[in-house]
Enzyme design. Structure first.
Site, mmCIF file in Angstrom:
data_model
loop_
_atom_site.group_PDB
_atom_site.id
_atom_site.type_symbol
_atom_site.label_atom_id
_atom_site.label_comp_id
_atom_site.label_asym_id
_atom_site.label_seq_id
_atom_site.Cartn_x
_atom_site.Cartn_y
_atom_site.Cartn_z
ATOM 1 N N GLY A 55 17.188 -4.013 1.084
ATOM 2 C CA GLY A 55 17.610 -5.382 0.786
ATOM 3 C C GLY A 55 18.885 -5.675 1.537
ATOM 4 N N CYS A 82 16.643 2.836 1.567
ATOM 5 C CA CYS A 82 17.740 2.025 2.102
ATOM 6 C C CYS A 82 18.583 1.448 0.951
ATOM 7 C CB CYS A 82 17.188 0.938 3.024
ATOM 8 S SG CYS A 82 18.477 0.209 4.040
ATOM 9 N N TYR A 83 18.549 0.145 0.734
ATOM 10 C CA TYR A 83 19.324 -0.417 -0.384
ATOM 11 C C TYR A 83 18.926 0.255 -1.694
ATOM 12 C CZ TYR A 83 21.337 -3.804 -3.633
ATOM 13 O OH TYR A 83 22.055 -4.387 -4.635
ATOM 14 N N HIS A 169 13.914 4.108 6.871
ATOM 15 C CA HIS A 169 12.712 3.379 6.448
ATOM 16 C C HIS A 169 11.431 4.131 6.816
ATOM 17 C CE1 HIS A 169 14.665 -0.365 5.182
ATOM 18 N NE2 HIS A 169 15.559 -0.068 6.120
ATOM 19 N N GLU A 171 8.552 3.477 5.867
ATOM 20 C CA GLU A 171 7.425 2.542 5.924
ATOM 21 C C GLU A 171 7.241 1.921 7.301
ATOM 22 O OE1 GLU A 171 10.327 2.122 4.573
ATOM 23 O OE2 GLU A 171 10.976 0.026 4.436
ATOM 24 N N VAL A 226 -10.940 -16.269 9.729
ATOM 25 C CA VAL A 226 -11.097 -15.048 8.946
ATOM 26 C C VAL A 226 -10.591 -15.230 7.508
ATOM 27 C CG1 VAL A 226 -10.513 -12.592 8.838
ATOM 28 C CG2 VAL A 226 -10.711 -13.727 11.049
ATOM 29 N N ASP A 227 -9.393 -15.789 7.375
ATOM 30 C CA ASP A 227 -8.764 -15.808 6.048
ATOM 31 C C ASP A 227 -9.514 -16.711 5.067
ATOM 32 O OD1 ASP A 227 -7.005 -14.293 7.445
ATOM 33 O OD2 ASP A 227 -5.479 -15.848 7.628
ATOM 34 N N LYS A 370 -3.492 -8.777 7.699
ATOM 35 C CA LYS A 370 -4.715 -9.229 8.379
ATOM 36 C C LYS A 370 -5.805 -8.143 8.407
ATOM 37 C CE LYS A 370 -6.269 -12.800 10.707
ATOM 38 N NZ LYS A 370 -5.968 -14.189 10.297
#
Ligand code: XMP
Length: 514
Positions: A55, A82-83, A169, A171, A226-227, A370
């Site tokens: 954050g 992190c935060y 991070h 991720e 697609v969505d 996506k």
């Protein structure tokens, strides 16, 4: 059996959904909640693990997002990133400081591979750092498990209490074995079995939609993209004919696309829903007659869509829900993603149409990226052709025709584009360009075909490679392929006597050709 899940507590970091996504990639179900979520609610969800995100704040700031100490005393494993890592230390009695310099970007980190989260990972790694504050002293009971040149405490843990803090991070893909670290946490530390699959997402979404909608009516504007297609498929499986999809064919779709959408979602298709196709081609062409300015074309196409949709909505009358195929990147870009900072406004989110009489919005794909949407689409049985469709702009071929849009020009660009796509598919390229299409220049020139003089249009072929569609480079298509496409277009598409290949990158060009 209750679904095992890990929850992510969002402190406003840019990567919060990425964390959830990586957890789902470990076949563990994951949901994101704001740091404002009450502890009681979190306890009720019985998560197998909790991850605190990064954050933008300093954890000792008076108004900074925080969480009570009890969160760390539930006996549930907690991983702070992190935060989240700084906050864990701060709340549990460690010290966080603001040093002279922060640490940003790819950074070498030295890991203690005896740590359960770093097990099986090389001792020296490249990790992704993005912080100003750092942990200066660990909280009592913690030991340091990683450091970098500028950050003596890049990770720390109290394995006895299952508390883990990581300053970088995992991720983000730039952290070389980041995914393995998260895997270690959710599968080994939290003990998740990893039985969750995309089909579970589909099943759970169907249940959730049924609960939310009850016997209400839902209206969805289906574009054939697609969505909105995946949203339609999901809603149809959940509530059948309580769903009405309005598909506006503005006459600016690619060749046969309107019929393809109808074959999947229409009365002879595989989904149970009310399908309304509005053939508004003539209306659009009439509005676009004589208009050459690109922004004005976009405006007319957008406004006409609202008008057509409004007319249909009025015929249907009041509905309970308006469904939208909003996906996570749309949410982040609009600054609506939990605690994330606003990045840019986006045309797909935010502005709710006030001309439709509905009570609530429903966005079943709001948490998905996506590629996850595509997986869900395949799971629902939507044809691959639709699920893997390349990006196609809302204003359609209207912004791939320079100058005035006419039915004749639409036909030319549709046919040329269909040939181009067919030949790219036939060519067996090592890498299919991220986006490619034919466009129509407004240039006419003299040529000779047979023994006849011609005075016809020039088609432009565009193909780009891009990561984020913000910048792009023209793709290298083998010359023979381009020649085949050119030959076929000249021979098969009446009204064309030249074919160009657009080499321009973005910037200075745009991807579209308007
Ligand atoms: P540009 O031409 O701006 O395009 O480089 C970047 C990407 O965005 C798509 N695009 C649109 N998509 N509505 C959309 O849904 C639009 O009005 C629109 N304009 C451009 C374009 O196809 C490319 O992928």
């Amino acid at each position: 059996m209750e679904q095992e899940k890990v929850i992510v507590i969002d402190f406003g970091g840019q990567y919060n959904q990425l964390v959830a996504r990586r957890v789902r990639e470990c076949n563990v179900y994951c949901e994101i909640y704001s740091y404002r979520t009450e502890l009681e609610q979190i306890k009720k969800m019985k998560p197998k693990g909790i991850i605190l995100t990064g954050g933008p704040n300093s954890c000792y700031g008076a108004d900074s997002p925080t969480y009570s100490r009890e969160l760390f005393e539930l006996g549930i494993p907690v991983l702070g990133l992190c935060y989240g890592a700084q906050l864990m230390m701060h709340v549990l009695g460690g010290k966080v400081i603001t040093p002279e310099v922060g640490e940003y970007g790819k950074t070498e980190v030295v890991l203690d591979t005896d740590s359960a989260v770093f097990a099986g990972i090389p001792e020296k790694e490249i990790c992704w750092m993005s912080h100003f504050d750092r942990i200066a002293e660990t909280a009592p009971g913690f030991r340091v498990t990683a450091h970098t040149a500028d950050c003596p405490i890049a990770a720390a843990e109290d394995a006895g209490r299952n508390l883990y803090a990581i300053q970088f991070h995992p991720e983000v893909l730039h952290t070389e074995h980041g995914k393995e670290m998260l895997y270690n946490f959710v599968r080994n530390v939290c003990g998740c079995a990893g039985t969750w699959r995309m089909d579970s997402f589909v099943e759970e979404s169907i249940q959730a939609i049924r609960e939310k909608v009850g016997d209400g009516k839902v209206l969805l504007a289906l574009s054939g993209g697609v969505d909105s297609s995946v949203a339609a498929g999901l809603l149809s499986r959940a509530i059948g004919k309580q769903l009405t999809c309005v598909f506006v064919d503005h006459g600016l779709l690619r060749k046969d696309e309107g019929d393809e959408v109808e074959s999947v979602f229409g009365p002879n298709g595989q989904f149970d829903l009310n399908f309304i196709r509005v053939n508004a081609q003539e209306r659009y062409y009439a509005k676009l007659a004589g208009v050459t300015e690109p922004e004005q074309k976009r405006k007319i196409i957008g406004e006409e869509f609202i008008r057509v949709f409004e007319e249909e909505a009025k015929k249907i009358g009041a509905v309970d829900f308006l469904a939208q195929g909003t996906i996570y990147p749309d949410v982040v870009e609009s600054g609506l993603g939990g605690e994330s900072a606003v990045i840019k406004s986006h045309h797909n989110v935010g502005g709710l149409p006030d001309y439709v009489d509905f009570k609530e919005i429903i966005e079943p794909l709001r948490n998905l990226f996506k590629d996850e949407v595509r997986k869900a689409g395949l799971e629902l049985g939507i044809p691959e052709k639709l699920v893997f469709r390349q990006p196609f702009p809302g204003p359609g071929l209207g912004i791939r025709i320079i100058g005035e849009v006419t039915a004749e020009k639409v036909r030319i660009v549709q046919e040329a584009d269909a040939i181009y796509r067919e030949e790219i598919a036939n060519a067996g390229l090592e890498k299919i360009p991220d986006q490619y299409f034919a466009a129509l220049t407004n240039m006419r020139s003299v040529g000779v075909m047979g023994d006849e003089r011609t005075y016809d249009y020039a088609v432009a072929l565009r193909a780009v490679n891009t990561v984020d569609f913000m910048t792009a480079e023209s793709a290298e298509i083998p010359f023979e392929v381009l020649q085949t496409v050119m030959n076929r277009i000249i021979n098969e598409v009446k009204g064309v006597n030249r074919v160009f290949y657009d080499l321009t990158s973005k910037p200075p060009g745009t991807i579209e050709f308007e």
